[in-house]
Design an enzyme around this catalytic site. Structure first.
Site, PDB file in Angstrom:
ATOM      1  N   GLY A  13      34.242  41.693  86.858  1.00 20.48           N
ATOM      2  CA  GLY A  13      33.492  41.242  85.678  1.00 20.48           C
ATOM      3  C   GLY A  13      32.148  40.708  86.139  1.00 20.48           C
ATOM      4  O   GLY A  13      31.647  39.708  85.637  1.00 20.48           O
ATOM      5  N   ALA A  14      31.561  41.419  87.129  1.00 26.36           N
ATOM      6  CA  ALA A  14      30.381  40.887  87.818  1.00 26.36           C
ATOM      7  C   ALA A  14      29.133  40.833  86.955  1.00 26.36           C
ATOM      8  O   ALA A  14      28.219  40.062  87.244  1.00 26.36           O
ATOM      9  CB  ALA A  14      30.096  41.720  89.061  1.00 26.36           C
TER      10      ALA A  14
ATOM     11  N   ASP B  89      29.243  37.360  81.346  1.00 30.80           N
ATOM     12  CA  ASP B  89      28.607  36.097  81.027  1.00 30.80           C
ATOM     13  C   ASP B  89      28.987  34.965  82.003  1.00 30.80           C
ATOM     14  O   ASP B  89      28.137  34.211  82.469  1.00 30.80           O
ATOM     15  CB  ASP B  89      29.070  35.750  79.601  1.00 30.80           C
TER      16      ASP B  89
ATOM     17  N   THR C  16      29.964  35.138  85.056  1.00 30.17           N
ATOM     18  CA  THR C  16      29.375  35.351  86.379  1.00 30.17           C
ATOM     19  C   THR C  16      27.913  34.907  86.389  1.00 30.17           C
ATOM     20  O   THR C  16      27.472  34.216  87.311  1.00 30.17           O
ATOM     21  CB  THR C  16      29.473  36.846  86.771  1.00 30.17           C
ATOM     22  N   LYS C  17      27.194  35.300  85.330  1.00 31.80           N
ATOM     23  CA  LYS C  17      25.757  34.968  85.286  1.00 31.80           C
ATOM     24  C   LYS C  17      25.524  33.481  85.034  1.00 31.80           C
ATOM     25  O   LYS C  17      24.670  32.867  85.660  1.00 31.80           O
ATOM     26  CB  LYS C  17      25.081  35.761  84.156  1.00 31.80           C
TER      27      LYS C  17
ATOM     28  N   LYS D  94      41.211  30.156  82.893  1.00 32.77           N
ATOM     29  CA  LYS D  94      42.063  29.898  81.738  1.00 32.77           C
ATOM     30  C   LYS D  94      41.697  30.871  80.609  1.00 32.77           C
ATOM     31  O   LYS D  94      40.581  31.379  80.637  1.00 32.77           O
ATOM     32  CB  LYS D  94      41.936  28.448  81.283  1.00 32.77           C
TER      33      LYS D  94
ATOM     34  N   GLU E 181      32.781  18.207  70.432  1.00 30.61           N
ATOM     35  CA  GLU E 181      31.695  19.165  70.718  1.00 30.61           C
ATOM     36  C   GLU E 181      30.840  19.329  69.471  1.00 30.61           C
ATOM     37  O   GLU E 181      31.369  19.363  68.353  1.00 30.61           O
ATOM     38  CB  GLU E 181      32.285  20.519  71.104  1.00 30.61           C
TER      39      GLU E 181
ATOM     40  N   HIS F 167      42.465  21.072  79.431  1.00 32.53           N
ATOM     41  CA  HIS F 167      41.500  20.000  79.734  1.00 32.53           C
ATOM     42  C   HIS F 167      42.003  18.608  79.327  1.00 32.53           C
ATOM     43  O   HIS F 167      41.878  17.652  80.078  1.00 32.53           O
ATOM     44  CB  HIS F 167      40.173  20.252  79.005  1.00 32.53           C
TER      45      HIS F 167
ATOM     46  N   LYS G   1      35.418  21.028  67.383  1.00 33.31           N
ATOM     47  CA  LYS G   1      34.116  21.708  67.426  1.00 33.31           C
ATOM     48  C   LYS G   1      33.325  21.345  66.181  1.00 33.31           C
ATOM     49  O   LYS G   1      33.884  20.971  65.164  1.00 33.31           O
ATOM     50  CB  LYS G   1      34.317  23.214  67.505  1.00 33.31           C
TER      51      LYS G   1
HETATM   52  C1  BG6 Z   1      36.165  25.786  77.554  1.00 36.06           C
HETATM   53  C2  BG6 Z   1      36.566  26.144  76.150  1.00 36.06           C
HETATM   54  O1  BG6 Z   1      37.282  25.808  78.397  1.00 36.06           O
HETATM   55  O2  BG6 Z   1      35.606  24.480  77.562  1.00 36.06           O
HETATM   56  C3  BG6 Z   1      35.377  26.049  75.208  1.00 36.06           C
HETATM   57  O3  BG6 Z   1      37.090  27.462  76.139  1.00 36.06           O
HETATM   58  C4  BG6 Z   1      34.718  24.699  75.310  1.00 36.06           C
HETATM   59  O4  BG6 Z   1      35.776  26.298  73.878  1.00 36.06           O
HETATM   60  C5  BG6 Z   1      34.427  24.357  76.767  1.00 36.06           C
HETATM   61  O5  BG6 Z   1      33.517  24.725  74.562  1.00 36.06           O
HETATM   62  C6  BG6 Z   1      33.938  22.926  76.906  1.00 36.06           C
HETATM   63  O6  BG6 Z   1      33.527  22.718  78.213  1.00 36.06           O
HETATM   64  P1  BG6 Z   1      32.366  21.692  78.546  1.00 36.06           P
HETATM   65  O7  BG6 Z   1      32.317  21.687  80.041  1.00 36.06           O
HETATM   66  O8  BG6 Z   1      31.115  22.198  77.883  1.00 36.06           O
HETATM   67  O9  BG6 Z   1      32.809  20.387  77.959  1.00 36.06           O
END
Ligand code: BG6
Length: 507
Positions: A29-30, A33, A35-36, A163, A231, A255, A355
């Protein structure tokens, strides 16, 4: 003796960072998104810090027909803002193209790796990185195994997977069975990028490198703990993934539980990966299963409706691209859970993530019990706020402790003060991105910050019934306006215990 900044008195700094051994990242998947945006910049930063000086190569693999030069252009673009004079870094990039289910691709990878070892006169350790949709993992792993790429007699062969690891307990077990046919647990690195964040790692340092907090880190002194990942962004262009996932799978099972484990686990005997992971497992095992009784709503789910943020009109989740117009997927989740062990008996942990909320905030707030006797009552002070310790993960990384103190002037005048430690103010530089830590640890074989299979299974086991229950009941989530702070049902979850969520917009 190092003085780090005028505002911080540091007696000494003990820093140990092992550089990577010679290694090649083989990234599937080089041109994608991840990867970049994450992998190439993280490697460029490790390169800049001299941590890849023993020899580093990047072999990109993908379906797109690209040349080495094309990949180097992609890498140059991804690193242009911070890696000047990047010739040496970019010359380490190579590319092979092919279909992931075509055995020829894997033979070509094998041949290229042998040639590169010869060309540079080194035995590079091999790190296979699956920056691909998880549905493709089984095929790629099977082909790697059949081509013998799971072994590297001269050095090491490791596999990194992103994940989500499965979508429930059964699929995670099945995926693990596929992978473990070829790669042992010691070779497998399951990423939870939250564990790579400096401030998440600091939870362990804070708790176990100081003697003043551990004695009060229990049910005798702590009233409750709140963990928040709020978020402000929505689902961006990931509708097709997110609509099948939802906040419970996307954020909670990985997380949020990782942060909970670090904040609540027992002190491990050493900083050894297995000792730490053993304690995380013990903690997960002590979490009381969620009650599915609807009268005892311990999990509340919400979905963002149309709203306004920063003066802009934000469309509802159901209006996002690649999302079912009648979707019941949750974009918000609030839970109350208990850890059934001696340390935490009866202490509620309130966790929420969502979100399109008012602000981006990730924090763990430890709310202590109020003083047992109010000796100032006779002077007219009828209540005092609790002390609160906040481990701030993002965006303003640091630690904040609030306490009561006398204010100057009148004899009886008490107010809340805050001791605030801010990482950027004290240490100056921006904190390294989580991927730098995780990629480096993978090269040195340190699995501390990667999720072990028993961790994955326990986490899915915890939410499996909840997921099934939602599916069977097919109920609508609650709706909250995009850009909002919270909503009444999420508030009720904590208010029924006589407590309140911390304000997102004030943290
Ligand atoms: C990802 C989720 O694992 O973590 C995303 O798939 C989420 O939906 C992101 O936005 C949040 O990560 P961070 O580092 O921006 O808090």
């Amino acid at each position: 003796m190092a003085k780090i900044s005028p505002s911080a008195v540091c007696q000494q700094m003990l820093c140990v960072e092992s550089p990577a051994p010679p290694c090649v990242f083989i990234v599937f998947g080089a041109s994608g998104d991840l990867t970049k945006r994450k992998l190439i910049p993280a490697l460029a930063n490790l390169f800049k810090r001299g941590l890849l000086d023993n020899g580093f190569l990047f072999l990109g693999c993908g379906r797109k027909k690209l040349s080495n030069e094309d990949l180097r252009k992609i890498a140059a673009e991804a690193t242009k803002d911070f890696l000047a004079e990047s010739e040496k870094f970019l010359s380490s990039f190579f590319y092979v193209s092919g279909d992931y289910d075509d055995k020829n691709l894997y033979n070509e990878i094998q041949n290229t790796l042998v040639e590169l070892d010869k060309k540079y006169g080194k035995n590079f350790g091999r790190i296979f990185y699956l920056a691909l949709p998880p549905a493709m993992y089984p095929d790629v792993v099977e082909n790697l195994g059949q081509a013998g790429l799971n072994k590297n007699e001269e050095s090491f062969a490791r596999l990194v997977v992103e994940k989500p690891f499965g979508k429930d307990l059964a699929s995670a077990t099945e995926l693990n069975d596929c992978i473990s046919k070829w790669f042992s647990e010691k070779q497998l690195y399951r990423i939870d990028h939250y564990l790579g964040k400096e401030t998440v790692q600091n939870i362990m340092m804070f708790r176990f490198a100081n003697s003043i907090f551990e004695p009060i880190w229990n049910r005798n002194y702590i009233d409750h703990i709140q963990i928040t990942i709020a978020e402000s962004i929505g689902i961006e262009s990931r509708g097709s993934y997110y609509d099948k996932s939802g906040a419970l799978r996307d954020m909670f099972v990985n997380h949020m539980l990782s942060m909970l484990s670090l904040v609540a686990m027992e002190p491990p005997p050493s900083f050894d990966a297995e000792h730490i992971r053993d304690e995380k497992i013990k903690l997960l095992r002590s979490i009381r299963p969620f009650s599915l009784d609807p009268c005892n709503e311990d999990i509340v789910r919400g979905q963002y409706a149309q709203g306004i943020a920063d003066g802009k009109n934000i469309p509802a989740y159901r209006q996002e691209a690649d999302v079912d117009k009648n979707s019941k997927t949750e974009t918000y989740i609030a839970t109350r859970l208990f850890v059934d062990n001696w340390r935490w008996q009866s202490v509620p942990f309130y966790l929420r993530t969502g979100k399109r909320l008012a602000q981006r905030v990730t924090e763990i707030a430890v709310i202590f019990k109020k003083v047992p006797h109010l000796m100032f009552a006779s002077a007219g002070i009828e209540d005092l706020p609790a002390n609160v310790l906040v481990l701030k993960i993002q965006p303003k990384e640091g630690i904040n402790l609030s306490f009561e103190a006398k204010r100057p002037g009148a004899k009886m005048c008490i107010g809340t003060l805050e001791m605030d430690f801010n990482y950027t103010e004290v240490f100056g530089a921006e904190l390294p991105d989580a991927y730098q830590r995780l990629l480096l640890d993978c090269t040195t074989g340190d699995q501390t910050l990667f999720t072990r299979i028993d961790d994955v299974k326990l986490a899915w086991g915890l939410i499996d019934n909840v997921l099934k229950n939602w599916q069977q009941n097919d109920a609508e989530p609650y709706f909250y306006p995009a850009g909002g702070e919270s909503f009444s049902q999420a508030d009720a979850l904590i208010q029924k215990d006589g407590r309140n969520w911390r304000k997102i917009s004030e943290t």
